[in-house]
Design a protein around this motif. Sequence first.
Motif, mmCIF file in Angstrom:
data_model
loop_
_atom_site.group_PDB
_atom_site.id
_atom_site.type_symbol
_atom_site.label_atom_id
_atom_site.label_comp_id
_atom_site.label_asym_id
_atom_site.label_seq_id
_atom_site.Cartn_x
_atom_site.Cartn_y
_atom_site.Cartn_z
ATOM 1 N N LYS A 325 0.842 -1.415 0.048
ATOM 2 C CA LYS A 325 0.114 -0.073 0.072
ATOM 3 C C LYS A 325 1.024 1.258 0.010
ATOM 4 C CE LYS A 325 -3.636 -2.357 2.435
ATOM 5 N NZ LYS A 325 -4.527 -2.384 3.696
ATOM 6 N N THR A 326 2.193 1.042 0.171
ATOM 7 C CA THR A 326 3.054 2.242 0.242
ATOM 8 C C THR A 326 4.382 1.811 -0.433
ATOM 9 O OG1 THR A 326 4.367 3.463 1.800
ATOM 10 C CG2 THR A 326 3.696 1.607 2.558
ATOM 11 N N GLN A 337 2.489 0.940 6.011
ATOM 12 C CA GLN A 337 1.625 -0.076 5.313
ATOM 13 C C GLN A 337 0.434 -0.273 6.133
ATOM 14 O OE1 GLN A 337 2.157 -1.679 2.673
ATOM 15 N NE2 GLN A 337 0.680 -3.676 2.941
ATOM 16 N N PRO A 342 -4.574 4.167 0.708
ATOM 17 C CA PRO A 342 -4.071 4.071 -0.685
ATOM 18 C C PRO A 342 -5.060 4.541 -1.689
ATOM 19 C CG PRO A 342 -4.823 1.812 -0.192
ATOM 20 C CD PRO A 342 -4.926 2.941 1.267
ATOM 21 N N ASP A 344 -7.022 2.915 -4.551
ATOM 22 C CA ASP A 344 -6.838 1.668 -5.058
ATOM 23 C C ASP A 344 -8.366 1.164 -5.017
ATOM 24 O OD1 ASP A 344 -5.834 -1.150 -5.630
ATOM 25 O OD2 ASP A 344 -6.102 -1.294 -3.418
ATOM 26 N N GLN A 477 4.897 9.551 2.750
ATOM 27 C CA GLN A 477 4.158 8.222 2.031
ATOM 28 C C GLN A 477 2.678 8.618 1.576
ATOM 29 O OE1 GLN A 477 5.350 4.326 4.037
ATOM 30 N NE2 GLN A 477 6.166 6.036 5.447
ATOM 31 N N GLN A 478 1.953 9.294 2.191
ATOM 32 C CA GLN A 478 0.864 9.592 2.054
ATOM 33 C C GLN A 478 0.646 10.393 0.737
ATOM 34 O OE1 GLN A 478 -2.316 8.124 3.502
ATOM 35 N NE2 GLN A 478 -2.834 8.783 1.385
ATOM 36 N N ALA A 481 1.293 8.444 -2.068
ATOM 37 C CA ALA A 481 0.340 7.781 -2.616
ATOM 38 C C ALA A 481 -0.790 8.288 -3.435
ATOM 39 C CB ALA A 481 -0.361 6.856 -1.308
#
Length: 521
Positions: A325-326, A337, A342, A344, A477-478, A481
């Motif tokens: 997810k990351t 994670q 995400p 998705d 990370q966000q 994403a």
Amino acid sequence: MRKQFKAIRAAVAAVAAAAAALSLAACSQSGGRTTDGTVSGARTTFTYARAASVTSMNLWTEITSNNAFAIDKVFEPLVSFDTHGRIIDWLAKSHTISKDGLTYTFTLRDGLKFSDGTDVTAADAVFSIERHQAEKDAALPLTADIASVTAPDEHTVEIRLNSAYTPLLAELANFSNGIVPKDFGGKSESAFFEHPVGTGPFVVSKWDKSGDLTFTKNEHYWQKGKPGISKLVYKTVEDGTQAVNQLKTGEVDGIESPALENLDELENGADTKVETTGSWVTHTFFLNTADEHLSDVHVRRALAYALDRGDVTKAVSFGHAVTAKTVLPKGIEYSTQDSIKPVDDDLAKAKKELAQSKYPDGFEAKILLASGNNAYAQAAQLLQSAAKKIGVTLDIDSVDIATFRSRFKAYDYQIMINSAQADYPDADSIISFQADPDGFSKSYWTSYSNPEVTKELREAQVTPDGDARADLYAKIQQTLADDVPYIPLYSPQIVKAVRKDVTGLEVLPNDSVRFQDVKLG
């Protein structure tokens, strides 16, 4: 009657001869015990099937695994890491860091020698680090603000910084910080890397840059009695199925990258087994943000929403991977994670994102793929099918691995599937490589640039480990994403397949292995 007796006696003699021959053959395969207790005739050559040939041994300019995991058999750093990613002393027997984080002091092991028998001194380490700093094409550059690298005496290396840099110790554990002889031992740099001299367990003996590479044992290796094998052969076997067949028949002793679909079969095979460890690797779709279509964030988000990454993981991993997810694998500290949101698996949102893009009626693009990798081919087909549902046509462009590497490094692609792996145990290893527009790879050859991310990753590099650093990496990370310069797919177990008589193989979470403890039969 006499003739019948002669025939029987001849038959008995033939059986006895056959038994003797079989016994001798068994001895020649397994080895016999000599008077000093060693095994005579035991196999001492380990043949390792790899998908791509070694093309360069220059530790400062190379990054791809085909070269990196050959380089680390010849050159070694001051510190390294174990199978759990913990930093351990290596060529240095000890190290200290000053309280202000500005001075790193390393004390070399006693009796260190290069593979040509010459002594290793602190001056060699100083030369190596400074030469790495000076490399304009450095693949994994030393990015700390280093004020000086000195040798107070022949056993001590001192690195002084102008400002603190948290990842430095982990960065020094990278293969690119291996130690070479000062001034290349009197050779030119190009000549040196054709016949490299290092402190590692092996020495390059025979090298075909479009084929196989043979290492021989470093007789001056600092770990006494090691390596246990006399030769290590990197055999190029591009086709995964062929590699599995060669392992089963004993033509090779190990496979570097067995397909996940073959793992259960190899784990339960009569003559094969698998060795595993935790993973710093994430297999990923990379999107070239310099492309006219993929420069549009809504297009990238549409593709990510259209794809069910869980389906990809199920289809290609056979239970040997987790959905990513990351970009930061769970095995690396500060991975989000388990908490990230995400982009998705939402077809309605995918259609809405595309409608907001410059291409609401869809477009055509290509997925660049290295041939011979069934898992990647399946993943590409799943993205192709998902994109079709929102009116985007994706063709698959499958090429040989050498062409694949040359093309993506030239930014000659729109979408590609590749692996991203940490080279050392710090979040910066992945984040800076995949999100720094000024770095060697320009955000892993995606040309992605976000000033806020760049600012945060620079701040994370100088923030001490703890909650504040964790918060920075969570934000990064966000954002990654949400911006989707890449679609993380799955993080597999790090797995190597070997013959059952192989012991001592040490599998590392960066996907490399150590062979110095390997024994055969």
